[in-house]
Design an enzyme around this catalytic site. Structure first.
Site, PDB file in Angstrom:
ATOM      1  N   ASP A  87      -9.889   5.016  -1.077  1.00  0.00           N
ATOM      2  CA  ASP A  87      -9.767   3.927  -2.318  1.00  0.00           C
ATOM      3  C   ASP A  87     -10.901   2.992  -2.194  1.00  0.00           C
ATOM      4  OD1 ASP A  87      -8.238   3.019  -4.393  1.00  0.00           O
ATOM      5  OD2 ASP A  87      -8.068   1.206  -3.244  1.00  0.00           O
ATOM      6  N   ASP A 146      -4.304   9.605  -0.005  1.00  0.00           N
ATOM      7  CA  ASP A 146      -5.031   8.535  -0.373  1.00  0.00           C
ATOM      8  C   ASP A 146      -5.074   7.120   0.533  1.00  0.00           C
ATOM      9  OD1 ASP A 146      -6.262   6.754  -2.307  1.00  0.00           O
ATOM     10  OD2 ASP A 146      -5.104   7.233  -4.068  1.00  0.00           O
ATOM     11  N   GLU A 206     -13.841   6.843  -3.561  1.00  0.00           N
ATOM     12  CA  GLU A 206     -14.086   6.192  -4.979  1.00  0.00           C
ATOM     13  C   GLU A 206     -14.991   5.175  -4.964  1.00  0.00           C
ATOM     14  OE1 GLU A 206     -10.690   3.868  -7.929  1.00  0.00           O
ATOM     15  OE2 GLU A 206     -10.734   3.313  -5.850  1.00  0.00           O
ATOM     16  N   HIS A 251      -4.921   7.304 -12.186  1.00  0.00           N
ATOM     17  CA  HIS A 251      -3.775   6.640 -12.558  1.00  0.00           C
ATOM     18  C   HIS A 251      -4.322   5.289 -12.881  1.00  0.00           C
ATOM     19  CE1 HIS A 251      -5.621   6.101  -8.609  1.00  0.00           C
ATOM     20  NE2 HIS A 251      -5.006   5.014  -8.414  1.00  0.00           N
ATOM     21  N   ASP A 252      -5.513   5.107 -12.873  1.00  0.00           N
ATOM     22  CA  ASP A 252      -5.970   3.736 -13.465  1.00  0.00           C
ATOM     23  C   ASP A 252      -6.587   3.890 -14.649  1.00  0.00           C
ATOM     24  OD1 ASP A 252      -5.505   2.327 -11.144  1.00  0.00           O
ATOM     25  OD2 ASP A 252      -7.297   2.881  -9.919  1.00  0.00           O
TER      26      ASP A 252
END
Length: 552
Positions: A196, A96, A248, A322-323
């Site tokens: 990200d 990531d 993302e 995770h968000d």
């Protein structure tokens, strides 16, 4: 060589996955301990959220050094062993990479604060006086995107937390630094990269107030974004067939995502978008609760699936990360119908055109945390908004309800390996509390139950590898008169796949467009429906995959 269209990615949040040394924080050795479990599930890539050196203000998304391992998670030697062992088991690691911003503790930013003009140009330092920021834009975490630096006498830009300073991609030296990082990890044997909030890196040439919104329209999918991404990808060889890449994309559009992922553009293999995860935001506000809008959810999925297919784009398809809160709590029934809901949601995603992603614990049906006090929360965004919502006059009961539904900590509670104390995650005190339902929902229980959510996911992963209609087929929405039914058809050469999913807690009679008696039931999440011509009944939160092939 793996085809990313037939592959499945499993996301690991290392801090909450498995703690090997009892300090309460998951680590790389803990991931290593569970590789056989992941191999059994059948996934192809392991996406690890950042474990690089970091002050951990945003759980590692504030990176201090892109090429050093944070001692919280282990050593470079631990990582090299993990890369090798995963490779032996046929799984590649996906890292990531957070290239929109660095931690303010990063060496580059510290040099900027100390007056080094070269490194000040790595970031956005703008004129202004205290209390008078350059623009009125709002941070994703609340408050202004500008923070005044006494050392420099200027404001610096941070779209996220004030400890996360945005990098200036206009500066070619910044892009060269990013390429060095990618090459470093490629040489270590990393097979995938997740970028990200990457569509935010191209900032506008003029800085002006946003009188219509929070500023995002000026920097989302910015003016040079495709140029920058193509440069990074081509110069580092990320367009090679043996590398998987995913961007993302925050608040993006279909047209941009087609360009991001069409192979002719030489950018990414696939991208995430989040429009389907805003269908329960009242007036677009994450912190204003409403029941999710099923018709809107369905329309968004159908539109993205068909539009991306028409222009040779490719989606990363998912419910959880995770968000995000846990999907089984958000879009279904996490009580009596928890297992059936988890399987139904999995059916919808894994039958789609795109590469499916599983977030840790999703494959055993983990639920939201149901924390009851602010002291239990750890997420910087949740802690900020607890205070912001109080200042807005919201009562605490309402604030806690919103946090229970919305907080990113819902997905960050420790992985539930077994029913024992701390769910088998750690022998110490976990950095964030374990969900109390770990006694009933855990890996050990799942592996002992042939009808578990785990084994259902295992079958879905196998089906994608086996049936070209799933990995390659077109996508067509199937309109039905019943409310709360999600249905679509995939087609590839002589093969067809039909997926029906019931998002309601009641039995529903479905009537298809054609007789279905001769279609094979590939998978059903509960009792296989009895098909009578065009009709069959779906149980509450039921789902079924039907397959047809004209043999030549």
């Amino acid at each position: 060589m793996k085809s990313f269209k037939k592959s499945c990615v499993y996301q690991i949040y290392p801090k909450s996955f498995r703690d090997s040394n009892g300090d309460g924080i998951g680590d790389l050795k803990g991931v290593m301990e569970k590789l056989d479990y992941l191999k059994m599930l059948g996934v192809d890539y392991l996406w690890l959220t950042p474990f690089f050196l970091s002050p951990q203000n945003d759980n590692g998304y504030d990176i201090q050094d892109y090429c050093r391992i944070d001692p919280l998670f282990g050593t470079m030697e631990d990582l090299e062993r993990l890369i090798a062992k995963a490779g032996e088991l046929g799984m590649g690691l996906m890292f990531d990479m957070v290239f929109n911003h660095t931690s303010t503790s990063h060496e580059w930013f510290q040099k900027a604060l100390n007056g080094d003009k070269k490194f000040q140009d790595y970031y956005f330092f703008k004129e202004g006086t205290p209390g008078n920021p350059p623009t009125n834009w709002q941070s994703k975490f609340g408050g202004s995107v500008w923070e005044y630096s006494e050392e420099v006498g200027k404001y610096y830009l941070h779209l996220f937390d004030k400890t996360q300073a945005d990098l200036n991609w206009e500066n070619p030296m910044v892009r060269e630094e990013i390429k060095k990082v990618i090459r470093f990890w490629k040489e270590k044997g990393i097979k995938g990269f997740r970028f990200d909030v990457i569509n935010l890196v191209s900032k506008p040439s003029a800085w002006e107030d946003d009188e219509e919104g929070d500023g995002r329209r000026f920097y989302t999918d910015g003016p040079r974004i495709h140029e920058y991404l193509r440069e990074i990808v081509v110069d580092t060889g990320l367009d090679a067939d043996d590398i998987i890449t995913v961007g993302e994309m925050s608040s993006t559009t279909i047209d941009h995502c087609i360009r991001y992922t069409n192979p002719d553009e030489k950018q990414f293999k696939m991208c995430f978008n989040f429009h389907h995860l805003k269908v329960d935001y009242k007036d677009g506000d994450k912190w204003s609760f409403m029941p999710f809008d099923f018709e809107k959810l369905k329309k968004i999925f159908h539109t993205w699936q068909t539009s991306m297919a028409e222009e040779n784009g490719w989606n990363a398809v998912f419910w959880c990360n995770h968000d995000q809160p846990r999907a089984v709590s958000r879009f279904g029934d996490d009580g009596m119908y928890r297992k059936r809901t988890a399987k139904m949601l999995a059916t919808v995603i894994h039958g789609m055109r795109g590469t499916p992603y599983i977030y840790q614990g999703e494959e055993i049906g983990m639920t939201n945390a149901n924390f009851t006090h602010i002291s239990q929360y750890r997420d910087v965004e949740s802690l900020h908004y607890f205070e912001i919502l109080k200042e807005q006059g919201r009562n605490e009961e309402d604030i806690y309800r919103v946090l229970r539904e919305r907080s990113r900590d819902n997905s960050r509670t420790p992985m539930q390996w077994e029913a024992e104390e701390q769910a088998g995650f750690t022998t110490g005190t976990p950095w964030i509390g374990v969900n109390e339902n770990c006694e009933k929902i855990n890996v050990r229980e799942s592996l002992a139950d042939p009808d578990s959510v785990f084994f259902y996911y295992q079958k879905l992963i196998q089906l994608r590898k086996h049936y070209s209609v799933i990995s390659e087929g077109s996508y067509e929405p199937v309109p039905l008169k019943q409310k709360g039914i999600f249905a679509y058809q995939r087609s590839w050469k002589k093969e067809k796949l039909l997926v029906f999913a019931n998002f309601t807690g009641k039995h529903q009679e479905i009537e298809g467009r054609e007789a279905l008696d001769n279609w094979e039931i590939l998978l059903s999440n509960d009792n296989a429906p009895k098909i009578n011509g065009k009709k069959f009944v779906l149980d509450p939160f039921g789902a079924v995959m039907l397959y047809s092939s004209e043999r030549v």
